[in-house]
Scaffold this motif. Structure first.
Motif, PDB file in Angstrom:
ATOM      1  N   HIS A   3      -0.409   4.611   6.304  1.00 42.83           N
ATOM      2  CA  HIS A   3      -0.941   4.097   5.053  1.00 42.83           C
ATOM      3  C   HIS A   3      -0.726   2.589   4.945  1.00 42.83           C
ATOM      4  CE1 HIS A   3      -0.067   8.386   4.354  1.00 42.83           C
ATOM      5  NE2 HIS A   3      -1.097   8.352   3.521  1.00 42.83           N
ATOM      6  N   ASP A   4      -1.493   1.955   4.084  1.00 43.83           N
ATOM      7  CA  ASP A   4      -1.256   0.537   3.809  1.00 43.83           C
ATOM      8  C   ASP A   4       0.106   0.335   3.161  1.00 43.83           C
ATOM      9  OD1 ASP A   4      -3.839   0.074   4.707  1.00 43.83           O
ATOM     10  OD2 ASP A   4      -4.699   0.018   2.690  1.00 43.83           O
ATOM     11  N   LEU A   5       0.464   1.252   2.261  1.00 39.60           N
ATOM     12  CA  LEU A   5       1.709   1.130   1.501  1.00 39.60           C
ATOM     13  C   LEU A   5       2.237   2.524   1.196  1.00 39.60           C
ATOM     14  CD1 LEU A   5       3.707  -0.630  -0.243  1.00 39.60           C
ATOM     15  CD2 LEU A   5       2.106  -0.294  -2.148  1.00 39.60           C
ATOM     16  N   ILE A  25      -0.606   5.007  -0.065  1.00 41.00           N
ATOM     17  CA  ILE A  25      -1.740   4.256  -0.623  1.00 41.00           C
ATOM     18  C   ILE A  25      -2.531   3.628   0.510  1.00 41.00           C
ATOM     19  CG2 ILE A  25      -2.396   2.293  -2.074  1.00 41.00           C
ATOM     20  CD1 ILE A  25       0.305   2.817  -3.589  1.00 41.00           C
ATOM     21  N   THR A  26      -3.844   3.828   0.509  1.00 41.35           N
ATOM     22  CA  THR A  26      -4.734   3.227   1.497  1.00 41.35           C
ATOM     23  C   THR A  26      -6.008   2.763   0.796  1.00 41.35           C
ATOM     24  OG1 THR A  26      -3.886   4.585   3.306  1.00 41.35           O
ATOM     25  CG2 THR A  26      -6.063   3.611   3.606  1.00 41.35           C
ATOM     26  N   GLY A  27      -6.417   1.534   1.081  1.00 42.77           N
ATOM     27  CA  GLY A  27      -7.652   1.023   0.502  1.00 42.77           C
ATOM     28  C   GLY A  27      -7.643   0.956  -1.006  1.00 42.77           C
ATOM     29  N   ARG A  29      -6.377   3.076  -3.054  1.00 40.44           N
ATOM     30  CA  ARG A  29      -6.351   4.390  -3.695  1.00 40.44           C
ATOM     31  C   ARG A  29      -5.170   5.223  -3.195  1.00 40.44           C
ATOM     32  NH1 ARG A  29     -11.038   6.218  -6.477  1.00 40.44           N
ATOM     33  NH2 ARG A  29     -12.716   4.666  -6.441  1.00 40.44           N
ATOM     34  N   ILE A  30      -4.826   6.222  -3.989  1.00 43.25           N
ATOM     35  CA  ILE A  30      -3.768   7.145  -3.588  1.00 43.25           C
ATOM     36  C   ILE A  30      -4.360   8.105  -2.550  1.00 43.25           C
ATOM     37  CG2 ILE A  30      -2.203   8.965  -4.369  1.00 43.25           C
ATOM     38  CD1 ILE A  30      -2.272   7.531  -7.152  1.00 43.25           C
ATOM     39  N   ALA A  31      -3.845   8.022  -1.343  1.00 42.17           N
ATOM     40  CA  ALA A  31      -4.394   8.818  -0.235  1.00 42.17           C
ATOM     41  C   ALA A  31      -3.609  10.094   0.005  1.00 42.17           C
ATOM     42  CB  ALA A  31      -4.427   7.980   1.043  1.00 42.17           C
ATOM     43  N   THR A  32      -2.274  10.038  -0.206  1.00 45.85           N
ATOM     44  CA  THR A  32      -1.422  11.178   0.121  1.00 45.85           C
ATOM     45  C   THR A  32      -0.251  11.236  -0.838  1.00 45.85           C
ATOM     46  OG1 THR A  32      -1.919  10.747   2.469  1.00 45.85           O
ATOM     47  CG2 THR A  32      -0.182  12.352   1.996  1.00 45.85           C
ATOM     48  N   LEU A  33       0.107  12.445  -1.236  1.00 41.98           N
ATOM     49  CA  LEU A  33       1.370  12.710  -1.925  1.00 41.98           C
ATOM     50  C   LEU A  33       2.122  13.710  -1.068  1.00 41.98           C
ATOM     51  CD1 LEU A  33       0.056  13.134  -5.596  1.00 41.98           C
ATOM     52  CD2 LEU A  33       1.192  11.124  -4.629  1.00 41.98           C
ATOM     53  N   GLY A  34       3.283  13.301  -0.547  1.00 33.99           N
ATOM     54  CA  GLY A  34       3.991  14.193   0.368  1.00 33.99           C
ATOM     55  C   GLY A  34       5.328  13.615   0.769  1.00 33.99           C
ATOM     56  N   ARG A  35       5.796  14.014   1.938  1.00 30.35           N
ATOM     57  CA  ARG A  35       7.088  13.541   2.451  1.00 30.35           C
ATOM     58  C   ARG A  35       6.919  13.042   3.883  1.00 30.35           C
ATOM     59  NH1 ARG A  35      11.403  15.020  -0.725  1.00 30.35           N
ATOM     60  NH2 ARG A  35      11.007  16.602  -2.331  1.00 30.35           N
ATOM     61  N   GLY A  36       7.804  12.154   4.279  1.00 28.19           N
ATOM     62  CA  GLY A  36       7.775  11.636   5.641  1.00 28.19           C
ATOM     63  C   GLY A  36       6.542  10.801   5.942  1.00 28.19           C
ATOM     64  N   LEU A  37       5.996  10.121   4.946  1.00 25.19           N
ATOM     65  CA  LEU A  37       4.774   9.347   5.142  1.00 25.19           C
ATOM     66  C   LEU A  37       5.070   8.040   5.864  1.00 25.19           C
ATOM     67  CD1 LEU A  37       3.080   9.769   1.629  1.00 25.19           C
ATOM     68  CD2 LEU A  37       2.995  11.293   3.620  1.00 25.19           C
ATOM     69  N   GLY A  39       3.917   4.013   6.561  1.00 28.63           N
ATOM     70  CA  GLY A  39       3.191   2.935   5.914  1.00 28.63           C
ATOM     71  C   GLY A  39       3.460   1.595   6.567  1.00 28.63           C
ATOM     72  N   ARG A  40       2.453   0.729   6.570  1.00 24.26           N
ATOM     73  CA  ARG A  40       2.638  -0.625   7.104  1.00 24.26           C
ATOM     74  C   ARG A  40       3.598  -1.417   6.231  1.00 24.26           C
ATOM     75  NH1 ARG A  40      -2.752   0.621   7.417  1.00 24.26           N
ATOM     76  NH2 ARG A  40      -3.536   0.921   9.547  1.00 24.26           N
ATOM     77  N   GLU A  41       3.571  -1.117   4.928  1.00 23.61           N
ATOM     78  CA  GLU A  41       4.544  -1.688   4.008  1.00 23.61           C
ATOM     79  C   GLU A  41       5.174  -0.546   3.233  1.00 23.61           C
ATOM     80  OE1 GLU A  41       3.294  -4.965   1.560  1.00 23.61           O
ATOM     81  OE2 GLU A  41       1.675  -5.476   2.957  1.00 23.61           O
ATOM     82  N   GLU A  42       6.383  -0.780   2.750  1.00 28.54           N
ATOM     83  CA  GLU A  42       7.085   0.242   1.993  1.00 28.54           C
ATOM     84  C   GLU A  42       7.742  -0.370   0.762  1.00 28.54           C
ATOM     85  OE1 GLU A  42       9.834   2.400   4.354  1.00 28.54           O
ATOM     86  OE2 GLU A  42       8.347   3.040   5.848  1.00 28.54           O
ATOM     87  N   ILE A  43       7.865   0.423  -0.277  1.00 25.36           N
ATOM     88  CA  ILE A  43       8.631   0.062  -1.467  1.00 25.36           C
ATOM     89  C   ILE A  43       9.719   1.109  -1.634  1.00 25.36           C
ATOM     90  CG2 ILE A  43       8.608  -0.169  -3.975  1.00 25.36           C
ATOM     91  CD1 ILE A  43       5.733  -1.161  -3.771  1.00 25.36           C
ATOM     92  N   ASP A  44      10.965   0.660  -1.650  1.00 22.67           N
ATOM     93  CA  ASP A  44      12.092   1.553  -1.909  1.00 22.67           C
ATOM     94  C   ASP A  44      12.262   1.640  -3.423  1.00 22.67           C
ATOM     95  OD1 ASP A  44      14.419   2.935  -2.171  1.00 22.67           O
ATOM     96  OD2 ASP A  44      15.674   1.534  -1.041  1.00 22.67           O
TER      97      ASP A  44
END
Length: 464
Positions: A3-5, A25-27, A29-37, A39-44
């Protein structure tokens, strides 16, 4: 999938449920809700709550306010303030100036907003005339362009419509699939009381509240819902301030009328006593309908807790206090009737409801999300907004539920020179706002460049 984020660690408030999932999050929009995703960027976001971005469906920005009077916010300052308060979409009203058609007014408002907005915007229309051009051409054309709601007034000279005129407007709403919003106060009764007060020498700001008592709102609410019943259309009663008006809404619903209702922070936290200040100070709290008393606050809270209200908005209508183009307008000190109506509140709406509602255990996190975002999106046709769900815009706000501090003017970002809630203690503040996956507020400060756009809307869900 990378994902982008990815937002990790937050409690995520989805429609009707609170989850421990990650948000991919990709493009934009919310692309996935799950675990172990990945991402190119992350927010803790450990320790934070992820909410859908707030939608404030009742704000006034750069609105004509009478000769020599200027609203304190343009689109840059208003949306900056909105973002810092956890909002990602605001819905201003487009008011035609004298001699201007509704379509001309929309063109002018779009130009004012272009390139200035840190959040998205979506316009409501204000109908103050029932001439053939407005009803037969402009309204149908603008509704087709995605401005699918409009407001009518039962008060204010130059703005109010008669019952017959309101029925004509409602008929257009029925034919075109739009939602009518009503400011419900009885202007004739208010004018009677204002004249009587002035003859008695009662000219101070407090008498703004005393000359707009509960019965003038209750009667107009009954009349507005009855007109909607006659026209066979849904109606939104905005800024409900008291239990008697809410009871009229309940009775109309029991008759089968499609009535929606809105209330605001001022009706759960302020009272008419706030207008009873020495000198001219009480003008800071002049708004319509006015704040009531603690008994009416309890009635509004009961409505919020019981699900009687559909949306919680700010009615942000800012003027500068120490300004002759604002609250201190010519004639304002000579009579309360000349004080510009309105208070700032777009930045403080969400923290006040979170603190007074969620933190104090009156409403749940999911109810908060519905009242401040989800129901606004559903009712007003913002199909890509209002929920943390796959496919929706990544409009997300991260909340620190433990952060406690008072509201102060020096921390706010609106164009007004005061806040009616100066010193009001709040627990639970938004600390990061993302618009379509891009951070626009971080730790209480706006960031990034204005990328907000005007959003066209679909037919409101309540339209049959």
């Amino acid at each position: 999938m990378t994902h982008d984020l990815v937002i990790r660690g937050a409690r995520v408030v989805c429609p009707g449920v609170v989850s421990e999932c990650e948000i991919g999050i990709t493009g934009g929009r919310i692309a996935t809700l799950g675990r172990g995703l990945e991402g190119r960027e992350e927010i803790d976001a450990a320790g934070l709550i992820a909410m859908p971005g707030g939608i404030d469906s009742h704000v006034h920005i750069s609105q004509p306010s009478g000769p020599g009077i200027e609203m304190a916010d343009d689109f840059a300052s208003a949306t900056r303030s909105a973002a810092c308060g956890g909002n990602t979409t605001v819905m201003p009203f487009c008011l035609p100036e004298d001699g201007q058609t509704l379509r001309e007014a929309v063109t002018a408002y779009l130009a004012k907003a272009e390139g200035q907005c840190l959040t998205d915007v979506s316009f409501h229309l204000i109908v103050k005339s029932v001439d053939p051009v407005t009803l037969g051409q402009d309204l149908p054309a603008l509704i087709a362009q995605g401005m699918t709601s409009f407001k009518v007034f039962m008060t204010y000279q130059g703005m109010r419509l008669t019952d017959a005129e309101i029925l004509q407007v409602m008929d257009v709403a029925r034919e075109q699939g739009a939602l009518t919003m009503v400011h419900a106060e009885n202007e004739d009764a208010i004018e009677f009381l204002r004249d009587k007060a002035e003859r008695a020498g009662d000219i101070q700001p407090l008498h703004h509240a005393r000359t707009r008592p509960v019965p003038v709102e209750r009667e107009a609410t009954h009349r507005a819902t009855t007109l909607a019943e006659v026209a066979d259309v849904p109606v939104m009663i905005v800024h409900v301030s008291n239990g008697a008006a809410l009871d009229e809404i309940r009775r109309a619903k029991a008759r089968g009328v499609k009535v929606l209702s809105e209330t605001c922070p001022q009706y759960i936290t302020l009272t008419a006593d706030d207008l009873d200040r020495a000198g001219f100070e009480g003008a800071k709290w002049v708004c319509s309908p006015p704040p009531r008393d603690t008994g009416e606050q309890a009635a509004i809270w009961a409505g919020l807790e019981q699900g009687a209200f559909d949306v919680f908005s700010s009615d942000h209508c800012p003027f500068r206090f120490a300004d002759t183009a604002g609250k201190d307008a010519p004639g304002a000190r000579a009579s309360f009737r000349n004080i510009p109506n309105g208070i700032p509140g777009v930045e403080t709406r969400l923290p006040i409801l979170f603190s007074e509602g969620v933190t104090k255990g009156r409403i749940s996190l999911t109810a908060f999300a519905a009242l401040t975002a989800g129901n606004h999106a559903r009712i007003y046709g913002l199909q890509d907004k209002g929920a943390i769900a796959v496919g929706k815009d990544a409009d997300i706000v991260l909340w620190d539920p433990e952060l406690t501090r008072p509201i102060t003017q020096e921390r706010l970002h609106h164009g007004s020179d005061y806040t009616p809630w100066e010193g009001f203690e709040v627990t639970g503040w938004p600390v990061r706002t993302l618009l379509r996956g891009q951070t626009v507020m971080l730790d209480g400060a706006p960031v990034g460049t204005p990328a907000g756009t005007h959003v066209a809307r679909t037919k409101p869900e309540v339209i049959a």
